[in-house]
Design a protein around this motif. Structure first.
Motif, PDB file in Angstrom:
ATOM      1  N   ARG A  17       0.712  -0.963  -0.008  1.00  0.00           N
ATOM      2  CA  ARG A  17       0.256   0.254  -0.056  1.00  0.00           C
ATOM      3  C   ARG A  17       0.802   1.011  -0.021  1.00  0.00           C
ATOM      4  O   ARG A  17       1.700   1.085   1.047  1.00  0.00           O
ATOM      5  N   LEU A  18       0.570   2.312  -0.880  1.00  0.00           N
ATOM      6  CA  LEU A  18       1.373   3.137  -0.688  1.00  0.00           C
ATOM      7  C   LEU A  18       0.525   4.590  -0.095  1.00  0.00           C
ATOM      8  O   LEU A  18      -0.669   4.739  -0.653  1.00  0.00           O
ATOM      9  N   VAL A  19       1.275   4.921   0.349  1.00  0.00           N
ATOM     10  CA  VAL A  19       0.806   6.028   1.513  1.00  0.00           C
ATOM     11  C   VAL A  19       1.807   8.141   1.196  1.00  0.00           C
ATOM     12  O   VAL A  19       2.515   7.756   1.494  1.00  0.00           O
ATOM     13  N   PRO A  20       0.584   8.282   0.498  1.00  0.00           N
ATOM     14  CA  PRO A  20       1.276   9.902  -0.336  1.00  0.00           C
ATOM     15  C   PRO A  20       2.041  10.866   0.289  1.00  0.00           C
ATOM     16  O   PRO A  20       3.034  11.054   0.701  1.00  0.00           O
ATOM     17  N   LEU A  21       1.541  10.463   2.132  1.00  0.00           N
ATOM     18  CA  LEU A  21       2.415  11.469   2.519  1.00  0.00           C
ATOM     19  C   LEU A  21       3.379  10.774   3.133  1.00  0.00           C
ATOM     20  O   LEU A  21       4.670  11.204   3.349  1.00  0.00           O
ATOM     21  N   GLU A  26       3.592  17.570   3.287  1.00  0.00           N
ATOM     22  CA  GLU A  26       2.465  18.298   3.168  1.00  0.00           C
ATOM     23  C   GLU A  26       1.551  18.930   2.000  1.00  0.00           C
ATOM     24  O   GLU A  26       1.125  19.105   1.828  1.00  0.00           O
ATOM     25  N   ASP A  27       2.507  19.578   1.715  1.00  0.00           N
ATOM     26  CA  ASP A  27       2.008  20.955   0.585  1.00  0.00           C
ATOM     27  C   ASP A  27       1.774  20.589  -0.447  1.00  0.00           C
ATOM     28  O   ASP A  27       1.497  20.778  -1.116  1.00  0.00           O
ATOM     29  N   GLU A  28       3.087  19.504  -1.224  1.00  0.00           N
ATOM     30  CA  GLU A  28       3.121  18.862  -1.935  1.00  0.00           C
ATOM     31  C   GLU A  28       2.050  17.722  -2.526  1.00  0.00           C
ATOM     32  O   GLU A  28       1.590  17.336  -3.253  1.00  0.00           O
ATOM     33  N   PHE A  29       1.935  17.213  -1.409  1.00  0.00           N
ATOM     34  CA  PHE A  29       0.881  16.134  -1.059  1.00  0.00           C
ATOM     35  C   PHE A  29      -1.069  16.944  -1.513  1.00  0.00           C
ATOM     36  O   PHE A  29      -1.668  16.699  -2.644  1.00  0.00           O
ATOM     37  N   GLU A  30      -0.696  18.033  -0.806  1.00  0.00           N
ATOM     38  CA  GLU A  30      -2.013  18.785  -0.847  1.00  0.00           C
ATOM     39  C   GLU A  30      -2.375  19.886  -2.082  1.00  0.00           C
ATOM     40  O   GLU A  30      -3.870  19.650  -2.969  1.00  0.00           O
ATOM     41  N   GLU A  31      -1.732  19.732  -3.086  1.00  0.00           N
ATOM     42  CA  GLU A  31      -1.599  20.745  -4.140  1.00  0.00           C
ATOM     43  C   GLU A  31      -1.769  19.368  -5.331  1.00  0.00           C
ATOM     44  O   GLU A  31      -2.626  19.521  -6.432  1.00  0.00           O
ATOM     45  N   LEU A  32      -0.693  18.446  -5.672  1.00  0.00           N
ATOM     46  CA  LEU A  32      -1.847  16.802  -6.308  1.00  0.00           C
ATOM     47  C   LEU A  32      -2.644  16.787  -5.930  1.00  0.00           C
ATOM     48  O   LEU A  32      -3.311  16.132  -6.828  1.00  0.00           O
ATOM     49  N   ALA A  33      -3.189  16.767  -4.436  1.00  0.00           N
ATOM     50  CA  ALA A  33      -4.899  15.425  -4.566  1.00  0.00           C
ATOM     51  C   ALA A  33      -5.808  16.214  -3.838  1.00  0.00           C
ATOM     52  O   ALA A  33      -7.472  15.818  -4.588  1.00  0.00           O
TER      53      ALA A  33
END
Length: 141
Positions: A17-21, A26-33
Motif C-alpha cells: 500500500r502506498l501512503v502519499p504522505l 504536506e504541501d505537495e500532497f495538498e497540491e496534487l490531491a
C-alpha cells in the motif's frame, strides 16, 4: 531482454500500500490531491503497487464496494496479470470488501487482462463515445 527481467516477479512478491504522505511533504500532497486529500487521508481512496502497476481503489456509495482503476508504467505485458492479481489480493486481505468493480475499454487486450486477473464482466455502459465494459471481482472464500 534485461529490461523484462527487471519487471519479472516471484510468487513471494506482494503488493504494498502506498501512503502519499509517506512519499511527499504536506504541501505537495495538498497540491496534487486537491479535493481528494481528505478522502485519501481517511482511507477512502487507497493506492497499491507492485513493480510498474498501481491500483487506485476508491470506496463506492454502497458500503464495502470499492472501485479499481489500474495504472501501468510502460506497456501492458503478461506479467501485468500477475501484478494485478497481487494488488487485488493484497487489497482484499487488508480491506475485506464485499465486491470490487472496474471499467475498461472493449478492446481485446483489456478484456483479456481483466478476465485473466479474475474479473467477470457484469455489464456494458453504452456511452456516446463508445461502449465501456463494467467488471466485478469477488474473492472466493
Amino acid at each position: 531482454m534485461e529490461a523484462s527481467q527487471d519487471t519479472k516477479q516471484t510468487p513471494k512478491d506482494k503488493a504494498e500500500r502506498l501512503v502519499p504522505l509517506d512519499e511527499m511533504d504536506e504541501d505537495e500532497f495538498e497540491e496534487l490531491a486537491g479535493d481528494a486529500a481528505g478522502l485519501i487521508r481517511a482511507g477512502y481512496v487507497q493506492y497499491w503497487r507492485l513493480v510498474g502497476t498501481v491500483g487506485a481503489f476508491s470506496v463506492g456509495a454502497i458500503p464495502d464496494v470499492w472501485h479499481l482503476q489500474l495504472n501501468f508504467a510502460g506497456e501492458i505485458q503478461e506479467a501485468s496479470v500477475d501484478q494485478i492479481k497481487a494488488i487485488v489480493s493484497a487489497f482484499w486481505e487488508d480491506e475485506q470488501p464485499e465486491y470490487i468493480t472496474a471499467h475498461s475499454s472493449v478492446d481485446w487486450l483489456c478484456v483479456w487482462l481483466m478476465r485473466e486477473a479474475g474479473f467477470q464482466q457484469v455489464g456494458v455502459l453504452p456511452l456516446s463515445d463508445g461502449p465501456v465494459m463494467t467488471w466485478g471481482y469477488r474473492k472466493c472464500h
